[in-house]
Enzyme design. Structure first.
Site, PDB file in Angstrom:
ATOM      1  CB  CYS A 104      -0.946   0.004   1.199  1.00  0.00           C
ATOM      2  SG  CYS A 104      -2.046  -1.412   1.170  1.00  0.00           S
ATOM      3  CG  HIS A 266      -3.514   3.227   1.082  1.00  0.00           C
ATOM      4  ND1 HIS A 266      -3.846   2.711  -0.148  1.00  0.00           N
ATOM      5  CD2 HIS A 266      -3.644   2.210   1.973  1.00  0.00           C
ATOM      6  CE1 HIS A 266      -4.161   1.435  -0.004  1.00  0.00           C
ATOM      7  NE2 HIS A 266      -4.048   1.109   1.267  1.00  0.00           N
ATOM      8  CG  ASN A 296      -6.720  -1.221  -0.199  1.00  0.00           C
ATOM      9  OD1 ASN A 296      -5.900  -0.790  -1.018  1.00  0.00           O
ATOM     10  ND2 ASN A 296      -6.379  -1.580   1.021  1.00  0.00           N
TER      11      ASN A 296
END
Ligand SMILES: CC(C)(COP(=O)(O)OP(=O)(O)OC[C@H]1O[C@@H](n2cnc3c(N)ncnc32)[C@H](O)[C@@H]1OP(=O)(O)O)[C@@H](O)C(=O)NCCC(=O)NCCS
Length: 339
Positions: A104, A266, A296
């Site tokens: 991430c 994020h 995500n």
């Protein structure tokens, strides 16, 4: 940015596993995500689509790019990395291509690397991309529901160039890691771990003196080829490290949360973003979230959100933009930009 055309709503996922739109929205904020074509579309082909737009907007051609940084955890091949596949697909010169494995935080890690190459004068046009095809390897049965409902596919890209202007562009980047909890959010197999790092069995190997450790029938039978995540543990750490690394970037530049024009967190979970926003005392118009539409997308999430915020007119020249990420590793990072 580029996202594949196939949209899967929460209700669509409920056809494959025991879950519900209500559960997913309440816990994560996610309504739908895009999944790449089962064939014909890869992590690299999506990155190419995003890169084409970034390169065009930079007013250059693929042959002008002199370095590639490619962040992904879902590469087309175990090796070589996606960077070279993108170099080939875009008919670029024989330039360097670096693959980044920071999940991430991958895009911000990549941006930080590119920033150093720009600041030393080594390169003039660096392509930094984040791209993921998560849908290739999630467990879409009820067994994997805590992970599979969260992730989506997509790509984002930027072209980084030098500027003579003081106080413009990337002001600073801040990178961190803590491998103590590496197994809390991880995909163990295929890998060389040989069950070395934990007391739990990460892989069931077939009998044999040599070979058969990479991907065995037993591993597949035991569903050991999917990502693992202790969601609550990730959540708890994320809500501490996100504000910390944002404050680190602000402090390094003598700034405060009120100075941020746009925070691009994020997109891990809308609840995490909301907590961070509240902790820093930011207004709704100072934060861009889009996890509701994309889920995500890991290394692609920051550049997709950045691109979308800019396209929607939420980022204007001279704005102070903060990028921040936290994820598997754990790794976390931030970047402060003067747009
Ligand atoms: C994953 C996450 C949404 C789970 O939410 P949570 O409130 O922590 O839920 P839990 O994992 O404690 O599970 C609660 C219950 O929901 C169930 N559940 C898990 N996934 C489910 C799903 N998709 N649908 C329905 N129920 C589900 C669990 O089995 C559990 O049931 P039980 O109480 O009967 O055992 C949340 O922990 C999270 O977002 N964590 C951060 C993850 C993240 O950001 N990862 C990416 C890092 S970059």
């Amino acid at each position: 940015m580029y996202v594949p055309k196939n949209v899967y709503t929460n209700t669509d996922l409920a056809r494959y596993m025991d879950t519900s739109d209500e559960w997913i929205q309440e816990r994560t904020g996610i309504k739908e995500r895009h999944f790449a074509g089962r064939t014909g579309e890869t992590t690299t082909t999506m990155a190419v689509e995003a890169a084409k737009i970034a390169i065009e907007r930079a007013g250059i051609s693929p042959q002008d790019i002199d370095f590639i940084v490619f962040a992904t955890l879902s590469p087309d091949y175990y090796f070589p990395g996606c960077g070279v596949l993108l170099q080939r697909a875009m008919k670029m010169k024989e330039i360097g291509a670096l693959d980044v494995r920071n999940q991430c935080s991958g895009f911000i890690y990549g941006l930080s690397v590119a920033d150093q190459f720009i600041k030393t004068g080594m390169y003039k046009n660096i392509l930094v991309v984040g791209s993921e095809k998560h849908s290739f390897g999630l467990d879409f049965s009820t067994r994997g529901r805590n992970v599979s409902v969260i992730f989506g596919d997509g790509a984002g890209a930027v072209v980084l160039q030098p500027t003579e202007q003081h106080n413009q562009g990337i002001l600073s980047t801040h990178l961190h890691s803590d491998g103590e909890s590496a197994e809390i959010l991880a995909m163990f197999n295929p890998g060389t771990h040989a069950n070395h790092w934990t007391s739990t069995t990460l892989a069931d190997f077939n009998e044999g003196e040599i070979g058969d450790m990479f991907m065995s029938h037993k591993m597949v039978e035991q569903a050991q080829n999917f990502p693992n995540m202790d969601g609550p543990a990730v959540f708890k750490k994320a809500v501490v490290k996100f504000p910390e690394v944002i404050m680190e970037a602000l402090t390094a530049n003598g700034l405060q949360p009120t100075d941020i024009d746009m925070l691009i967190p994020h997109q891990a979970n809308l609840r995490i973003s909301q907590y961070v926003q509240q902790k820093l005392g930011l207004r709704d118009d100072q934060v861009h979230n889009n996890i509701q539409q994309y889920g995500n997308t890991t290394a692609a999430s920051v550049p997709i959100a950045l691109c979308e915020a800019w396209q929607q007119g939420k980022i204007k020249e001279g704005n102070l933009v903060c990028l921040a990420a936290f994820g598997s590793g754990f790794t976390w990072a931030s970047a402060l930009l003067k747009w």
